[in-house]
Scaffold this motif. Structure first.
Motif, mmCIF file in Angstrom:
data_model
loop_
_atom_site.group_PDB
_atom_site.id
_atom_site.type_symbol
_atom_site.label_atom_id
_atom_site.label_comp_id
_atom_site.label_asym_id
_atom_site.label_seq_id
_atom_site.Cartn_x
_atom_site.Cartn_y
_atom_site.Cartn_z
ATOM 1 N N LEU A 283 0.821 -1.208 0.000
ATOM 2 C CA LEU A 283 0.000 0.000 0.000
ATOM 3 C C LEU A 283 0.857 1.261 0.000
ATOM 4 O O LEU A 283 0.549 2.238 -0.704
ATOM 5 C CB LEU A 283 -0.935 -0.008 1.213
ATOM 6 N N TYR B 162 0.937 4.000 -2.968
ATOM 7 C CA TYR B 162 0.631 5.403 -2.692
ATOM 8 C C TYR B 162 1.776 6.309 -3.140
ATOM 9 O O TYR B 162 1.555 7.372 -3.733
ATOM 10 C CB TYR B 162 0.371 5.590 -1.195
ATOM 11 N N ALA C 176 -2.019 -0.976 -6.108
ATOM 12 C CA ALA C 176 -2.056 -1.776 -4.880
ATOM 13 C C ALA C 176 -2.535 -3.191 -5.172
ATOM 14 O O ALA C 176 -1.998 -4.169 -4.620
ATOM 15 C CB ALA C 176 -2.961 -1.103 -3.851
ATOM 16 N N LEU D 132 -9.486 -4.975 -2.759
ATOM 17 C CA LEU D 132 -8.893 -4.017 -3.694
ATOM 18 C C LEU D 132 -9.548 -4.108 -5.071
ATOM 19 O O LEU D 132 -9.667 -3.080 -5.762
ATOM 20 C CB LEU D 132 -7.384 -4.268 -3.799
#
Length: 421
Positions: free
Chosen positions: A27, A31, A62, A90
């Protein structure tokens, strides 16, 4: 219950802390990559959104990283729980972000689209829960057993749901491609606003048509059957929809001929204003007072239209004044012209000019003519400023602005008294 027991067993046997560390790393990496790639992107970008995490790129990256980590963990360590749960979560987030960003760009102020977005979100999270607990195959099998008969054809509920989902995704992709082409390509390559509008409308119509054909094919509709539908639509256009078809064709003719362009000042059937938009079916004309007229495109083709800014962007404005008969004509003309020339919006070339146009019952009537290049900024406010300057100039020069004068004669009707002897 067996699926739930298997899920609990996998959780008790999994290497939880290793999976937590891998999930957090995936993650954070997604990001960071989205943050770096989205620095120069506009806030309405489908990929990055306004805050990076509300775009499509973050959950997509992700998902790819978590799936790769899951495959690696399943190869080295058995069993895997947390990463296996993160994949459907996700996946649902990717689907939700895809619907939300495209619908927000295509229909920015639509309450119906926001409701549809919420419905899609709940459905996506519901499917994710069924996927996680292992009940999705059983639900699919139940839906596949529900058959709906259409004459001699039989369609299962699962086929309808999957076809509707595929059709929705294809139509959203068509909307996304059309908006992307309009923003990234057409705005840069086509300078003329009218030609850009033609290209945008034609591109969007073509992409939506292709998307509709793919969507129908995904649902299972035989495209060869559309020939009958096309014939019926042709007959309908020839009779009941001829006005609608005429307006659509007229809209493309106006844009291609460029006889009327967005921003032109026109007068149609006594209504004068500026063209703010040319749709495929109608044209929007906004007057200086703020009123807006919706004119069918066929009217602009078949009826007389005055284009006040076709050959020249100069716009003529007039105002009239009446002064006393004892006034000096040359002095009055000079005061009128000076009042107009003092306004910054009035063009210096051609110069303002005043004419003696009429011998009115109450005095000499003058017409002041001046030109502006920005009628969209309003002409009433400019005329008011000039009238105030004219009034002050005439008063300072001692020139009389006469009041209406009328002579009333009263004749007696009573009989004259007769003399008596």
């Amino acid at each position: 219950m067996e699926a739930l027991h298997a899920l609990i067993h996998d959780f008790s046997q999994s290497h939880t802390w290793i999976e937590v560390a891998l999930l957090a790393a995936c993650l954070a990496l997604a990001y960071g990559a989205s943050r770096v790639l989205g620095r120069q992107q506009p806030p309405d970008s489908v990929w990055f959104g306004r805050r990076t995490v509300d775009g499509l790129m973050f959950p997509l990256l992700a998902l790819a990283l978590v799936y790769a980590a899951r495959v690696g963990m399943e190869t080295l360590l058995q069993p895997v729980f947390l990463l296996r749960v993160a994949v459907p979560v996700l996946s649902s987030l990717v689907l939700i972000r895809f619907f939300a960003r495209i619908l927000a760009n295509a229909f920015p102020r639509s309450a119906a689209m926001r409701l549809l977005e919420r419905i899609v979100s709940w459905l996506a999270w519901g499917v994710a829960v069924l996927w996680i607990v292992g009940l999705l195959p059983a639900v699919r099998a139940e839906l596949a057993g529900v058959a709906i008969h259409f004459g001699k054809s039989q369609v299962t509920a699962l086929t309808l749901i999957e076809g509707s989902l595929s059709a929705t995704v294809v139509m959203l992709l068509a909307l996304w491609l059309s908006s992307t082409l309009e923003r990234r390509l057409l705005d840069r390559t086509i300078v003329d606003l009218s030609m850009r509008k033609v290209a945008v409308n034609a591109t969007r119509a073509m992409l939506l048509l292709v998307g509709l054909l793919f969507a129908l094919s995904a649902v299972g509709v035989d495209l060869t059957a559309l020939s009958v539908l096309g014939g019926a639509v042709g007959v309908g256009l020839g009779f009941g929809l001829q006005k609608l078809a005429s307006n659509y064709v007229s809209g493309f003719v106006i844009l291609l001929e460029r006889s009327l362009r967005i921003g032109d000042n026109v007068r149609v059937d006594g209504f004068e204003g500026r063209i703010t938009d040319i749709k495929t079916r109608y044209t929007l004309i906004r007057a200086g007072s703020g009123r807006e007229s919706i004119v069918p495109n066929e009217t602009l083709i078949t009826q007389r239209v005055e284009n006040l800014s076709d050959a020249d962007r100069k716009f003529n404005v007039t105002t009239n004044i009446v002064v006393g008969y004892d006034s000096q004509v040359a002095q009055v003309q000079q005061i009128l012209c000076d009042a107009a020339a003092a306004q910054p919006r009035v063009l210096k070339e051609p110069q303002p000019v005043a004419y003696l146009v009429n011998f009115a019952p109450d005095g000499l009537e003058f017409s002041l003519n001046f030109w502006v290049s920005d009628p969209s900024a309003g002409t009433v406010n400019l005329r008011s400023d000039i009238n105030i300057a004219i009034l002050e100039g005439l008063r300072a020069a001692g020139i009389d602005i006469p009041y209406p004068q009328r002579v009333v004669q009263i004749k007696g009707t009573a009989a004259e008294p007769q003399a008596t002897a």
